[in-house]
Design a protein around this motif. Structure first.
Motif, PDB file in Angstrom:
ATOM      1  N   GLY A  12      33.591 -22.006 -10.628  1.00 63.71           N
ATOM      2  CA  GLY A  12      33.316 -20.578 -10.643  1.00 63.71           C
ATOM      3  C   GLY A  12      34.332 -19.765  -9.862  1.00 63.71           C
ATOM      4  O   GLY A  12      34.022 -18.700  -9.347  1.00 63.71           O
ATOM      5  N   GLY A  28      36.697 -17.961 -10.826  1.00 63.77           N
ATOM      6  CA  GLY A  28      37.214 -16.766 -11.473  1.00 63.77           C
ATOM      7  C   GLY A  28      38.261 -16.996 -12.537  1.00 63.77           C
ATOM      8  O   GLY A  28      38.689 -16.058 -13.193  1.00 63.77           O
ATOM      9  N   ASP A  79      35.244  -3.662  -8.536  1.00 61.86           N
ATOM     10  CA  ASP A  79      34.506  -4.235  -7.417  1.00 61.86           C
ATOM     11  C   ASP A  79      34.731  -5.751  -7.442  1.00 61.86           C
ATOM     12  O   ASP A  79      35.524  -6.253  -8.232  1.00 61.86           O
ATOM     13  CB  ASP A  79      33.020  -3.865  -7.455  1.00 61.86           C
ATOM     14  CG  ASP A  79      32.293  -4.368  -8.700  1.00 61.86           C
ATOM     15  OD1 ASP A  79      32.693  -5.415  -9.255  1.00 61.86           O
ATOM     16  OD2 ASP A  79      31.310  -3.719  -9.106  1.00 61.86           O
ATOM     17  N   ARG A  80      34.026  -6.466  -6.591  1.00 58.36           N
ATOM     18  CA  ARG A  80      34.258  -7.915  -6.474  1.00 58.36           C
ATOM     19  C   ARG A  80      33.936  -8.677  -7.751  1.00 58.36           C
ATOM     20  O   ARG A  80      34.402  -9.789  -7.933  1.00 58.36           O
ATOM     21  CB  ARG A  80      33.437  -8.480  -5.324  1.00 58.36           C
ATOM     22  CG  ARG A  80      33.955  -8.070  -3.985  1.00 58.36           C
ATOM     23  CD  ARG A  80      33.213  -8.687  -2.848  1.00 58.36           C
ATOM     24  NE  ARG A  80      32.284  -9.721  -3.263  1.00 58.36           N
ATOM     25  CZ  ARG A  80      31.338 -10.218  -2.525  1.00 58.36           C
ATOM     26  NH1 ARG A  80      31.166  -9.773  -1.322  1.00 58.36           N
ATOM     27  NH2 ARG A  80      30.540 -11.152  -2.978  1.00 58.36           N
ATOM     28  N   ARG A  81      33.140  -8.103  -8.633  1.00 58.51           N
ATOM     29  CA  ARG A  81      32.749  -8.805  -9.855  1.00 58.51           C
ATOM     30  C   ARG A  81      33.576  -8.406 -11.077  1.00 58.51           C
ATOM     31  O   ARG A  81      33.375  -8.926 -12.164  1.00 58.51           O
ATOM     32  CB  ARG A  81      31.265  -8.584 -10.122  1.00 58.51           C
ATOM     33  CG  ARG A  81      30.376  -9.334  -9.134  1.00 58.51           C
ATOM     34  CD  ARG A  81      28.907  -9.077  -9.361  1.00 58.51           C
ATOM     35  NE  ARG A  81      28.484  -7.728  -8.989  1.00 58.51           N
ATOM     36  CZ  ARG A  81      28.323  -7.293  -7.745  1.00 58.51           C
ATOM     37  NH1 ARG A  81      28.574  -8.081  -6.739  1.00 58.51           N
ATOM     38  NH2 ARG A  81      27.913  -6.062  -7.513  1.00 58.51           N
ATOM     39  N   THR A  82      34.498  -7.488 -10.910  1.00 56.12           N
ATOM     40  CA  THR A  82      35.317  -7.031 -12.025  1.00 56.12           C
ATOM     41  C   THR A  82      36.245  -8.161 -12.486  1.00 56.12           C
ATOM     42  O   THR A  82      36.908  -8.800 -11.665  1.00 56.12           O
ATOM     43  CB  THR A  82      36.159  -5.807 -11.605  1.00 56.12           C
ATOM     44  OG1 THR A  82      35.281  -4.774 -11.176  1.00 56.12           O
ATOM     45  CG2 THR A  82      37.024  -5.313 -12.753  1.00 56.12           C
ATOM     46  N   ARG A  83      36.268  -8.384 -13.787  1.00 58.50           N
ATOM     47  CA  ARG A  83      37.162  -9.410 -14.361  1.00 58.50           C
ATOM     48  C   ARG A  83      38.580  -8.852 -14.433  1.00 58.50           C
ATOM     49  O   ARG A  83      38.797  -7.773 -14.972  1.00 58.50           O
ATOM     50  CB  ARG A  83      36.693  -9.803 -15.748  1.00 58.50           C
ATOM     51  CG  ARG A  83      35.384 -10.581 -15.734  1.00 58.50           C
ATOM     52  CD  ARG A  83      34.954 -11.013 -17.113  1.00 58.50           C
ATOM     53  NE  ARG A  83      36.058 -11.577 -17.864  1.00 58.50           N
ATOM     54  CZ  ARG A  83      36.257 -11.385 -19.154  1.00 58.50           C
ATOM     55  NH1 ARG A  83      35.442 -10.657 -19.860  1.00 58.50           N
ATOM     56  NH2 ARG A  83      37.293 -11.927 -19.762  1.00 58.50           N
TER      57      ARG A  83
END
Length: 160
Positions: free
Chosen positions: A83, A85, A134-138
């Motif tokens: 996970g 990224g 943000d931290r979850r942006t791909r």
């Protein structure tokens, strides 16, 4: 590097560069790295390593390419499965670029990886600071992988 091996190596960089540009554009636009473009980099990378080996009169570049391709692919795969990224296309691209960079010694794939990770991280932090992510942006990582390989191989070829 000298002689026909150098000419062959430089000639093999042209199609890899065209594929690299296409991958950067597609990944930025679609967040994908299509197999039909990534997978041909493997035989091109092996041929490139063979040409570098011929230019050096040594099998070491070919062995270095194989080892680097395997290590970079394996490390990327572990990040993908954990996970971290990375997408599957990033893993395959990283392995192919490991072949190319590894033909120039162990330092070159390390430099390529460090440049890719630092530039990708700086890009992500900039987007976060600008409130565009943000931290979850791909974020597509293929352009940074290609850029790191270009910097590292370019430096190796120019004697840096």
């Amino acid at each position: 590097m000298t002689g026909p091996g150098l000419a062959a190596a430089l000639l093999l960089l042209a199609p890899m560069a065209v594929i690299g540009v296409a991958l950067v554009v597609i990944d930025l636009r679609d967040h994908r790295l299509p197999n039909r473009l990534v997978l041909p980099l493997y035989p091109l990378g092996i041929a490139y390593a063979a040409a570098v080996a011929m230019a050096h009169g040594s099998v070491s570049p070919l062995l270095g390419a194989a080892a680097s391709g395997a290590v970079v692919f394996g490390a990327s795969y572990l990040l993908y499965r954990g996970g971290g990224g990375l997408g599957g296309g990033d893993v395959k691209l990283a392995g192919a670029l490991g072949l190319v960079t590894g033909a120039h010694g162990w330092e070159v794939p390390v430099i390529a990886t460090v440049v890719a990770v630092l530039s990708g991280g700086l890009f992500a932090l900039t987007l976060i600071a600008l409130r565009r992510a943000d931290r979850r942006t791909r974020i597509p990582f293929g352009p940074f992988l290609v850029g790191g390989a270009v910097v590292a191989v370019g430096s190796a070829l120019l004697g840096g």
